[in-house]
Design a protein around this motif. Sequence first.
Motif, PDB file in Angstrom:
ATOM      1  N   GLY A 178       0.797  -1.228   0.000  1.00 55.30           N
ATOM      2  CA  GLY A 178       0.000   0.000   0.000  1.00 55.30           C
ATOM      3  C   GLY A 178       0.826   1.272   0.000  1.00 55.30           C
ATOM      4  O   GLY A 178       1.811   1.414  -0.719  1.00 55.30           O
ATOM      5  N   LYS A 179       0.436   2.204   0.862  1.00 54.69           N
ATOM      6  CA  LYS A 179       1.059   3.537   0.904  1.00 54.69           C
ATOM      7  C   LYS A 179       2.544   3.429   1.272  1.00 54.69           C
ATOM      8  O   LYS A 179       3.382   4.185   0.762  1.00 54.69           O
ATOM      9  CB  LYS A 179       0.282   4.373   1.946  1.00 54.69           C
ATOM     10  N   ALA A 180       2.872   2.460   2.144  1.00 51.88           N
ATOM     11  CA  ALA A 180       4.270   2.287   2.551  1.00 51.88           C
ATOM     12  C   ALA A 180       5.116   1.926   1.334  1.00 51.88           C
ATOM     13  O   ALA A 180       6.252   2.401   1.180  1.00 51.88           O
ATOM     14  CB  ALA A 180       4.373   1.204   3.618  1.00 51.88           C
ATOM     15  N   ARG A 181       4.569   1.095   0.446  1.00 49.24           N
ATOM     16  CA  ARG A 181       5.312   0.721  -0.775  1.00 49.24           C
ATOM     17  C   ARG A 181       5.520   1.956  -1.666  1.00 49.24           C
ATOM     18  O   ARG A 181       6.621   2.189  -2.159  1.00 49.24           O
ATOM     19  CB  ARG A 181       4.561  -0.374  -1.542  1.00 49.24           C
ATOM     20  N   LEU A 182       4.484   2.742  -1.823  1.00 44.22           N
ATOM     21  CA  LEU A 182       4.590   3.944  -2.666  1.00 44.22           C
ATOM     22  C   LEU A 182       5.635   4.899  -2.080  1.00 44.22           C
ATOM     23  O   LEU A 182       6.498   5.417  -2.797  1.00 44.22           O
ATOM     24  CB  LEU A 182       3.221   4.624  -2.765  1.00 44.22           C
ATOM     25  N   ASP A 183       5.570   5.106  -0.772  1.00 41.32           N
ATOM     26  CA  ASP A 183       6.527   6.019  -0.123  1.00 41.32           C
ATOM     27  C   ASP A 183       7.960   5.517  -0.331  1.00 41.32           C
ATOM     28  O   ASP A 183       8.873   6.295  -0.609  1.00 41.32           O
ATOM     29  CB  ASP A 183       6.247   6.115   1.387  1.00 41.32           C
ATOM     30  N   TYR A 184       8.130   4.204  -0.206  1.00 41.30           N
ATOM     31  CA  TYR A 184       9.468   3.632  -0.365  1.00 41.30           C
ATOM     32  C   TYR A 184       9.979   3.861  -1.794  1.00 41.30           C
ATOM     33  O   TYR A 184      11.125   4.269  -2.006  1.00 41.30           O
ATOM     34  CB  TYR A 184       9.425   2.126  -0.040  1.00 41.30           C
ATOM     35  N   MET A 185       9.096   3.642  -2.764  1.00 45.48           N
ATOM     36  CA  MET A 185       9.526   3.786  -4.160  1.00 45.48           C
ATOM     37  C   MET A 185       9.871   5.243  -4.468  1.00 45.48           C
ATOM     38  O   MET A 185      10.846   5.532  -5.154  1.00 45.48           O
ATOM     39  CB  MET A 185       8.433   3.271  -5.105  1.00 45.48           C
ATOM     40  N   ILE A 186       9.079   6.162  -3.919  1.00 45.31           N
ATOM     41  CA  ILE A 186       9.348   7.588  -4.177  1.00 45.31           C
ATOM     42  C   ILE A 186      10.664   7.995  -3.497  1.00 45.31           C
ATOM     43  O   ILE A 186      11.481   8.719  -4.077  1.00 45.31           O
ATOM     44  CB  ILE A 186       8.155   8.462  -3.724  1.00 45.31           C
ATOM     45  N   LYS A 187      10.882   7.487  -2.309  1.00 47.75           N
ATOM     46  CA  LYS A 187      12.132   7.833  -1.588  1.00 47.75           C
ATOM     47  C   LYS A 187      13.350   7.315  -2.374  1.00 47.75           C
ATOM     48  O   LYS A 187      14.294   8.054  -2.625  1.00 47.75           O
ATOM     49  CB  LYS A 187      12.095   7.213  -0.192  1.00 47.75           C
ATOM     50  N   GLU A 188      13.303   6.047  -2.774  1.00 44.32           N
ATOM     51  CA  GLU A 188      14.432   5.456  -3.525  1.00 44.32           C
ATOM     52  C   GLU A 188      14.657   6.179  -4.854  1.00 44.32           C
ATOM     53  O   GLU A 188      15.784   6.376  -5.286  1.00 44.32           O
ATOM     54  CB  GLU A 188      14.146   3.977  -3.818  1.00 44.32           C
ATOM     55  N   SER A 189      13.547   6.580  -5.495  1.00 40.15           N
ATOM     56  CA  SER A 189      13.645   7.215  -6.811  1.00 40.15           C
ATOM     57  C   SER A 189      14.164   8.646  -6.715  1.00 40.15           C
ATOM     58  O   SER A 189      14.506   9.251  -7.730  1.00 40.15           O
ATOM     59  CB  SER A 189      12.276   7.241  -7.497  1.00 40.15           C
ATOM     60  N   SER A 190      14.219   9.196  -5.494  1.00 40.03           N
ATOM     61  CA  SER A 190      14.640  10.597  -5.364  1.00 40.03           C
ATOM     62  C   SER A 190      16.132  10.768  -5.677  1.00 40.03           C
ATOM     63  O   SER A 190      16.609  11.875  -5.842  1.00 40.03           O
ATOM     64  CB  SER A 190      14.310  11.121  -3.965  1.00 40.03           C
ATOM     65  N   ARG A 191      16.861   9.662  -5.769  1.00 36.56           N
ATOM     66  CA  ARG A 191      18.292   9.750  -6.175  1.00 36.56           C
ATOM     67  C   ARG A 191      18.430  10.078  -7.665  1.00 36.56           C
ATOM     68  O   ARG A 191      19.518  10.349  -8.152  1.00 36.56           O
ATOM     69  CB  ARG A 191      18.995   8.401  -5.947  1.00 36.56           C
ATOM     70  N   CYS A 192      17.355   9.974  -8.385  1.00 36.42           N
ATOM     71  CA  CYS A 192      17.365  10.102  -9.852  1.00 36.42           C
ATOM     72  C   CYS A 192      18.009  11.418 -10.298  1.00 36.42           C
ATOM     73  O   CYS A 192      17.729  12.480  -9.739  1.00 36.42           O
ATOM     74  CB  CYS A 192      15.912  10.034 -10.329  1.00 36.42           C
ATOM     75  N   THR A 193      18.834  11.327 -11.325  1.00 37.77           N
ATOM     76  CA  THR A 193      19.457  12.538 -11.880  1.00 37.77           C
ATOM     77  C   THR A 193      18.816  12.910 -13.220  1.00 37.77           C
ATOM     78  O   THR A 193      19.347  13.720 -13.957  1.00 37.77           O
ATOM     79  CB  THR A 193      20.972  12.312 -12.101  1.00 37.77           C
TER      80      THR A 193
ATOM     81  N   PRO B  34      -0.819  -4.112  -8.788  1.00 39.57           N
ATOM     82  CA  PRO B  34      -0.988  -2.656  -8.978  1.00 39.57           C
ATOM     83  C   PRO B  34      -1.352  -1.940  -7.687  1.00 39.57           C
ATOM     84  O   PRO B  34      -2.288  -2.340  -7.000  1.00 39.57           O
ATOM     85  CB  PRO B  34      -2.113  -2.553 -10.006  1.00 39.57           C
ATOM     86  N   LEU B  35      -0.592  -0.894  -7.369  1.00 39.96           N
ATOM     87  CA  LEU B  35      -0.797  -0.162  -6.119  1.00 39.96           C
ATOM     88  C   LEU B  35      -2.133   0.544  -6.077  1.00 39.96           C
ATOM     89  O   LEU B  35      -2.793   0.590  -5.054  1.00 39.96           O
ATOM     90  CB  LEU B  35       0.301   0.909  -6.007  1.00 39.96           C
ATOM     91  N   LEU B  36      -2.511   1.095  -7.246  1.00 39.17           N
ATOM     92  CA  LEU B  36      -3.739   1.872  -7.310  1.00 39.17           C
ATOM     93  C   LEU B  36      -4.918   1.031  -6.789  1.00 39.17           C
ATOM     94  O   LEU B  36      -5.706   1.479  -5.984  1.00 39.17           O
ATOM     95  CB  LEU B  36      -3.981   2.288  -8.760  1.00 39.17           C
ATOM     96  N   LYS B  37      -4.946  -0.238  -7.242  1.00 44.54           N
ATOM     97  CA  LYS B  37      -6.020  -1.149  -6.857  1.00 44.54           C
ATOM     98  C   LYS B  37      -6.046  -1.296  -5.326  1.00 44.54           C
ATOM     99  O   LYS B  37      -7.072  -1.268  -4.691  1.00 44.54           O
ATOM    100  CB  LYS B  37      -5.763  -2.518  -7.516  1.00 44.54           C
ATOM    101  N   GLU B  38      -4.815  -1.382  -4.777  1.00 40.41           N
ATOM    102  CA  GLU B  38      -4.689  -1.611  -3.336  1.00 40.41           C
ATOM    103  C   GLU B  38      -5.076  -0.361  -2.533  1.00 40.41           C
ATOM    104  O   GLU B  38      -5.653  -0.447  -1.465  1.00 40.41           O
ATOM    105  CB  GLU B  38      -3.224  -1.964  -3.060  1.00 40.41           C
ATOM    106  N   LEU B  39      -4.755   0.823  -3.105  1.00 41.00           N
ATOM    107  CA  LEU B  39      -4.983   2.060  -2.349  1.00 41.00           C
ATOM    108  C   LEU B  39      -6.433   2.542  -2.417  1.00 41.00           C
ATOM    109  O   LEU B  39      -6.862   3.320  -1.583  1.00 41.00           O
ATOM    110  CB  LEU B  39      -4.053   3.168  -2.875  1.00 41.00           C
TER     111      LEU B  39
END
Length: 374
Positions: free
Chosen positions: A278-293, A368-373
């Motif tokens: 759920g939301k924890a997965r989304l938060d984790y993915m956004i945090k990890e992706s913040s390294r993106c250049t 799919p996260l959307l389905k879960e959220l």
Amino acid sequence: MVAKGDMIYAWAKDADILKAGECGGAVTALLKHALESKMVDAVVTVKRGTDLYDAVPAYITDPAELIQAAGSLHCGTLLIPKIIKKYINPTCDQKLAVVCKGCDVMAFYEMANQNQLNLDNFILIGLNCGGSVSPIAARKMIAEKFEVDPDLVTKEEIDKGQFIIEYDGKHKGVKIDDLEEEGYGRRSNCRRCQMKIPRQADLACGNWGVIGDKAGKATFVEVCSDKGAALLSAATGKTVAVEAANPKGIEIRGKVENAMLKLGDHWRKHDFEKLGTGKARLDYMIKESSRCTKCYACIESCPVCNCAECSTKKSCYVEPGVLPVNPMFHLIRFAHVFDSCINCGQCEELCPMEIPNALFMHSQQVEPLLKELL
Ligand code: FAD
Ligand code: SF4
Ligand code: SF4
Ligand code: SF4
């Protein structure tokens, strides 16, 4: 006469190709016949570059050059259809025979659905695929787990569940399960992959199920289409020799495939559970992706990312020249790609910031996260 659905052992008639081939050289011999008989204008294969960790695409029109590409490079992680589209045959008006792992075949179909390629122009020679190892990860694994200098390795192969290297006239093999438990081994997308025998190709070729005196000296070919049957029929007796596959071998091949599919299920569960829910997965993915250049390598390499105008480049969504990148960059990619992602791993393999992009996208597709959220 060969027909769709046939299961055949095949090997090269030419002694040099027989020797140079991974399992008797049938694939190289089939490509040779396709070129010599002008069934195709050119062949796209993969050959060794500066060393055995360096797999490079090869566009070949001279049948005599095909032997240079014989053999399997398990550290070859290229995705061929996107390379063809971008660099080799942008107008797609040539007839090409192409060697394809399962992810290549899936990419061909996704790109054809988007009118990026015309499948009528291709003969797809599929290779069974237990997985590939990233070149840098392979060097690290060989240095740390095999305790061998990676530059001394003259051959690598995957056989009977082991990753085996040859160096200095010696052999060393370690069980892939053991390597993977310790974080080495195949790419993470390959562990989760369920396309082990690429039956969407015209022919599916591999070593699983070759038993008896032909073990290691012939390739098991499953004929998956009329086009594949036509090529194998035409090549038989000219560049390729064949015999019917051993029924026991067919059974063994089926069992190995099922075991590999179960292993894929295991890795999916393992990898997706680690992401949370759920939301924890989304938060984790956004945090990890913040390294993106915002280098765009993930977009450039993705076979299903083909919009003429990329939304991630629109300033109303993602402000240009700003780091850390707005999470919208990744959310746009998730929304646009998740339903057709083929888990080829390119977006992860080529990410300079080591963001597990393929894992994130693949998890979106399967769960799919959307389905879960909602
Ligand atoms: P050859 O005549 O030696 O021709 C091999 C062809 O493969 C060449 O055209 C070459 O360009 C191409 N090739 C080499 N490396 C790559 C690469 N990385 N990506 C795309 N094309 C490549 N068979 C199984 O039954 N089980 C497996 O688990 C399995 N895993 C494999 C994993 C990888 C990464 C690869 C490349 C192959 C795998 N195979 C597997 C297929 C098997 O190794 C042989 O390629 C197949 O049996 C054909 O043998 P051959 O002697 O006829 O091919
Ligand atoms: Fe092979 Fe699948 Fe990995 Fe592609 S994604 S290299 S087909 S295991
Ligand atoms: Fe391959 Fe990544 Fe695109 Fe999925 S999102 S198809 S794993 S490049
Ligand atoms: Fe960002 Fe990595 Fe994609 Fe480059 S490849 S844009 S760093 S996620």
